[in-house]
Design a protein around this motif. Structure first.
Motif, PDB file in Angstrom:
ATOM      1  N   ASP A 125       5.219  56.434 -62.827  1.00  0.00           N
ATOM      2  CA  ASP A 125       4.334  55.348 -63.942  1.00  0.00           C
ATOM      3  C   ASP A 125       5.825  54.979 -64.862  1.00  0.00           C
ATOM      4  OD1 ASP A 125       2.322  56.166 -63.348  1.00  0.00           O
ATOM      5  OD2 ASP A 125       1.634  56.761 -64.981  1.00  0.00           O
ATOM      6  N   GLY A 163      -7.462  59.856 -65.349  1.00  0.00           N
ATOM      7  CA  GLY A 163      -8.196  60.138 -66.455  1.00  0.00           C
ATOM      8  C   GLY A 163      -8.777  59.079 -66.573  1.00  0.00           C
ATOM      9  N   GLU A 182     -11.199  64.047 -65.757  1.00  0.00           N
ATOM     10  CA  GLU A 182      -9.694  62.971 -64.613  1.00  0.00           C
ATOM     11  C   GLU A 182     -10.622  63.168 -63.518  1.00  0.00           C
ATOM     12  OE1 GLU A 182      -6.522  63.435 -64.762  1.00  0.00           O
ATOM     13  OE2 GLU A 182      -6.106  63.363 -62.832  1.00  0.00           O
ATOM     14  N   LYS A 183     -10.060  61.870 -63.718  1.00  0.00           N
ATOM     15  CA  LYS A 183     -10.639  60.627 -61.793  1.00  0.00           C
ATOM     16  C   LYS A 183     -11.786  60.560 -61.367  1.00  0.00           C
ATOM     17  CE  LYS A 183      -6.171  61.747 -59.784  1.00  0.00           C
ATOM     18  NZ  LYS A 183      -5.144  62.232 -60.988  1.00  0.00           N
ATOM     19  N   ILE A 195      -5.943  56.635 -68.509  1.00  0.00           N
ATOM     20  CA  ILE A 195      -4.402  57.665 -69.460  1.00  0.00           C
ATOM     21  C   ILE A 195      -3.769  57.395 -68.107  1.00  0.00           C
ATOM     22  CG2 ILE A 195      -3.731  60.074 -69.462  1.00  0.00           C
ATOM     23  CD1 ILE A 195      -6.146  60.914 -70.289  1.00  0.00           C
TER      24      ILE A 195
HETATM   25  C1  G1P Z   1      -2.303  62.170 -63.485  1.00  0.00           C
HETATM   26  C2  G1P Z   1      -2.942  62.968 -64.718  1.00  0.00           C
HETATM   27  C3  G1P Z   1      -4.333  61.428 -64.772  1.00  0.00           C
HETATM   28  C4  G1P Z   1      -2.756  60.108 -64.956  1.00  0.00           C
HETATM   29  C5  G1P Z   1      -2.339  59.558 -64.507  1.00  0.00           C
HETATM   30  C6  G1P Z   1      -2.010  58.619 -64.779  1.00  0.00           C
HETATM   31  O1  G1P Z   1      -2.639  62.156 -62.440  1.00  0.00           O
HETATM   32  O2  G1P Z   1      -4.143  63.797 -64.225  1.00  0.00           O
HETATM   33  O3  G1P Z   1      -4.823  62.336 -65.757  1.00  0.00           O
HETATM   34  O4  G1P Z   1      -3.940  58.814 -65.883  1.00  0.00           O
HETATM   35  O5  G1P Z   1      -1.041  60.986 -63.761  1.00  0.00           O
HETATM   36  O6  G1P Z   1      -0.609  58.042 -63.535  1.00  0.00           O
HETATM   37  P1  G1P Z   1      -1.384  61.251 -60.445  1.00  0.00           P
HETATM   38  O7  G1P Z   1      -1.067  60.495 -60.670  1.00  0.00           O
HETATM   39  O8  G1P Z   1      -0.480  62.807 -61.190  1.00  0.00           O
HETATM   40  O9  G1P Z   1      -2.790  61.731 -60.063  1.00  0.00           O
END
Ligand code: G1P
Length: 284
Positions: A125, A163, A182-183, A195
């Motif tokens: 990110d 999330g 989550e998702k 999030i």
């Molecule tokens: C993770 C978190 C998720 C968040 C996201 C942000 O997901 O589990 O809650 O919104 O990062 O990039 P991932 O990108 O690892 O699937």
């Protein structure tokens, strides 16, 4: 900084190279994030890796052979740059035997972090913000003395990627979080606030994560751990309205590269000129 995942959205490249090492403009993605941490005043960094990620360790460690080769060749600028990387921060590595989710990666740092608040940076990110997003969030932490997570509005069809939180507004950009999931599917999302990958967490998250059962995708989810922690202490969200790139997938990395590339002090002017010509000639 959790960097132990498979990087499935970047296959096949990530079969052999950690996604965190993919170059964004002129340096690996994870270096941008380490520099964001340092610019926010954070000097102790823990990177959680897993097998196949040793390139990250090599990158941040000194390489005496390379340094002496550069010295002999009189490549002093390069030598200084290579040394600077190893001296950016005090970086330690924790290895996850198997990647079992973001919550699991955080839990692996429990002993090193100890009984102190800490920050989490998800390296794919990428935020383009001044002051850096983490620095803005530290201000919110100082005011509210509770965990702070980065939030951003997303389109309804994108809720399955993040999330999602149920917010209660406290001030212009600060929310108290009432719940999170989550998702979720769009119709189950508690709001349009998602999030993003920057968190400031209190150490009580470790106890919560240690009793968090596997969730979405069979993984231990940080969001589920935070939802448990919510029952015990207040968690705040900081709605960020600057530019965000999901550099964990090809299109996001390309967009971030263009944005950082055109402003790069060394190559930015040439790159901008190239893009202008490119679009003129292709009629785009
Ligand atoms: C993770 C978190 C998720 C968040 C996201 C942000 O997901 O589990 O809650 O919104 O990062 O990039 P991932 O990108 O690892 O699937």
């Amino acid at each position: 900084m959790p960097a132990g995942g498979w990087g499935t959205r970047f296959l096949p490249t990530t079969k052999a190279i950690p996604k965190e090492m993919l170059p964004l403009a002129d340096k690996p993605m994870i270096q941008h994030v380490v520099e964001e941490a340092v610019a926010s005043g954070i000097k102790q960094i823990i990177i959680v890796t897993s097998s196949g990620k040793s390139a990250i360790e090599d990158y941040f460690e000194r390489n005496v052979e390379l340094e002496s080769m550069l010295q002999q060749k009189g490549e002093i600028e390069l030598l200084e740059e290579v040394r600077r990387i190893a001296a950016l921060a005090n970086i330690r590595f924790v290895r996850q035997a198997e990647p079992r989710g973001l919550g699991h990666a955080i839990l692996a740092t429990r002993e090193l972090v100890g009984d102190e608040p800490f920050a989490v940076f998800l390296p794919d990110d990428i935020f383009d913000a001044e002051p850096p997003l983490m620095k803005q969030m530290l201000e919110v932490y100082r005011q509210h003395q509770g965990s702070v997570i980065a939030l951003r509005r997303v389109a309804k069809e994108d809720t399955r990627r993040y999330g999602m939180v149920k917010p209660q507004q406290v001030s212009e950009r600060v929310y108290r979080i009432l719940d999170m999931v989550e998702k979720p599917a769009p119709e189950e999302a508690p709001s349009d606030l998602a999030i993003l990958g920057r968190y400031i967490l209190t150490p009580e998250i470790f106890a919560a994560l240690s009793v968090t059962p596997p969730g979405t995708g069979g993984e231990i989810q940080l969001t589920d751990g935070l939802a448990l922690l919510l029952k015990q202490q207040a968690i705040y969200g900081y709605a960020f309205d600057g530019t965000y790139y999901d550099a964990g997938k090809p299109l996001g990395l390309l967009k971030a590269s263009v944005s950082l590339g055109i402003r790069h002090p060394g190559i930015g002017a040439d790159f901008r000129e190239y893009l202008k010509k490119f679009f003129e000639e292709s009629g785009g």
